[in-house]
Design a protein around this motif. Structure first.
Motif, PDB file in Angstrom:
ATOM      1  N   LEU A 200       1.764   2.803  -3.374  1.00  0.00           N
ATOM      2  CA  LEU A 200       0.795   3.728  -3.951  1.00  0.00           C
ATOM      3  C   LEU A 200       1.057   5.153  -3.458  1.00  0.00           C
ATOM      4  O   LEU A 200       0.941   6.118  -4.219  1.00  0.00           O
TER       5      LEU A 200
ATOM      6  N   LYS B  93      -5.989  -9.059  -2.872  1.00  0.00           N
ATOM      7  CA  LYS B  93      -5.327  -8.148  -1.953  1.00  0.00           C
ATOM      8  C   LYS B  93      -5.438  -8.653  -0.529  1.00  0.00           C
ATOM      9  O   LYS B  93      -6.332  -9.430  -0.188  1.00  0.00           O
TER      10      LYS B  93
ATOM     11  N   SER C 113      -6.174   4.483  -5.935  1.00  0.00           N
ATOM     12  CA  SER C 113      -6.962   3.484  -5.218  1.00  0.00           C
ATOM     13  C   SER C 113      -6.357   2.094  -5.374  1.00  0.00           C
ATOM     14  O   SER C 113      -5.769   1.773  -6.415  1.00  0.00           O
ATOM     15  N   ARG C 114      -6.540   1.277  -4.355  1.00  0.00           N
ATOM     16  CA  ARG C 114      -6.075  -0.109  -4.425  1.00  0.00           C
ATOM     17  C   ARG C 114      -6.818  -0.895  -5.499  1.00  0.00           C
ATOM     18  O   ARG C 114      -6.315  -1.926  -5.972  1.00  0.00           O
ATOM     19  N   ASP C 115      -8.010  -0.450  -5.858  1.00  0.00           N
ATOM     20  CA  ASP C 115      -8.818  -1.167  -6.836  1.00  0.00           C
ATOM     21  C   ASP C 115      -8.501  -0.770  -8.272  1.00  0.00           C
ATOM     22  O   ASP C 115      -9.017  -1.384  -9.207  1.00  0.00           O
TER      23      ASP C 115
ATOM     24  N   ASN D  27      -1.039  -5.737  -2.352  1.00  0.00           N
ATOM     25  CA  ASN D  27      -1.897  -5.897  -3.519  1.00  0.00           C
ATOM     26  C   ASN D  27      -1.204  -6.855  -4.485  1.00  0.00           C
ATOM     27  O   ASN D  27       0.016  -6.772  -4.672  1.00  0.00           O
TER      28      ASN D  27
ATOM     29  N   ASN E 253       0.829  -1.211   0.000  1.00  0.00           N
ATOM     30  CA  ASN E 253       0.000   0.000   0.000  1.00  0.00           C
ATOM     31  C   ASN E 253       0.862   1.258   0.000  1.00  0.00           C
ATOM     32  O   ASN E 253       0.484   2.289  -0.574  1.00  0.00           O
TER      33      ASN E 253
END
Length: 240
Positions: free
Chosen positions: A109, A169, A123-125, A174, A106
């Motif tokens: 990012l 994740k 976003s993680r998505d 991720n 994370n």
């Protein structure tokens, strides 16, 4: 008076015991998070089947030639230290296929947000990173001295793009598992690199945001035997 002191001793003992239990619970929780995050999710632990792999397994079974190499598993550059990792890689020689698990924290990012001066943390998505393979070919097979890529016209580079991908994740990490088809590993191949670019800055002529070696002709191959879960995934696969 003695009874009063006795009650205080009991209260003190209970308080110390509760403190120790709380500390133990915190330690156990931290250890569990470390151990859990160091293991890939179940979605990453089996091969991704496709028609090529299914047909090859039906023909060859356990004699399917699969292997990997022990390479550096995370980026160590000054500007990307620990950003990206490859936790698993597999070369399925009989079908000219490579599969590997790409992982990023994370915090990566957040670093990307800072490195590219973005307006917000991705976003993680989102699909934040472009992942491709670069294969390095030897154009002078009789001369190994120029295989470092510094001699003009001694090597050739070709980029390959994924044919499939699954994602997962965990709390801190991720994951993306990629399939690359059509990669023939023969005597002409010097190396195979996984390259990672930020999707907002894809320029294959530039140095990647991160890169990791998957295969090198001088490194030993480690035989991989398909697991029970691998075989179940292959035999259960049906063409859409």
């Amino acid at each position: 008076m003695a009874k009063h002191r006795y009650k205080w001793r009991i209260a003190g003992f209970i308080f110390k015991a509760l403190c120790m239990l709380i500390i133990a619970a915190i330690v156990i929780l931290l250890l569990w998070r470390i151990i859990d995050n160091n293991n890939d999710p179940k979605e990453m632990d089996t091969v991704i089947p496709n028609a090529l792999l299914v047909d090859a397994y039906n023909e060859k079974g356990d004699s399917l030639n699969t292997y990997y190499q022990e390479q550096t598993r995370y980026t160590r550059g000054e500007n990307n230290y620990g950003y990206f990792a490859i936790t698993q890689s597999l070369i399925i020689d009989d079908i000219d296929q490579i599969q590997f698990v790409f992982r990023y924290n994370n915090s990566t990012l957040k670093h990307t947000f800072e490195d590219y001066s973005l307006s917000e943390i991705p976003s993680r998505d989102e699909e934040v990173y472009d992942v491709t393979l670069t294969v390095m070919y030897d154009l002078t097979p009789d001369n190994d001295a120029d295989n470092d890529g510094k001699t003009k016209d001694a090597v050739r580079y070709e980029r390959f793009y994924p044919s499939d991908m699954v994602s997962a994740k965990k709390t801190l990490y991720n994951y993306r598992k990629f399939v690359f088809d059509g990669i023939v590993i023969d005597d002409s191949v010097i190396a195979v690199y996984a390259d990672f670019y930020y999707v907002g800055d894809i320029d294959y002529e530039k140095t990647p945001y991160g890169s990791l070696l998957i295969y090198h002709y001088e490194e030993p191959n480690v035989k991989y035997k398909l697991s029970k879960n691998d075989i179940q995934a292959i035999t259960a696969w049906k063409k859409n």
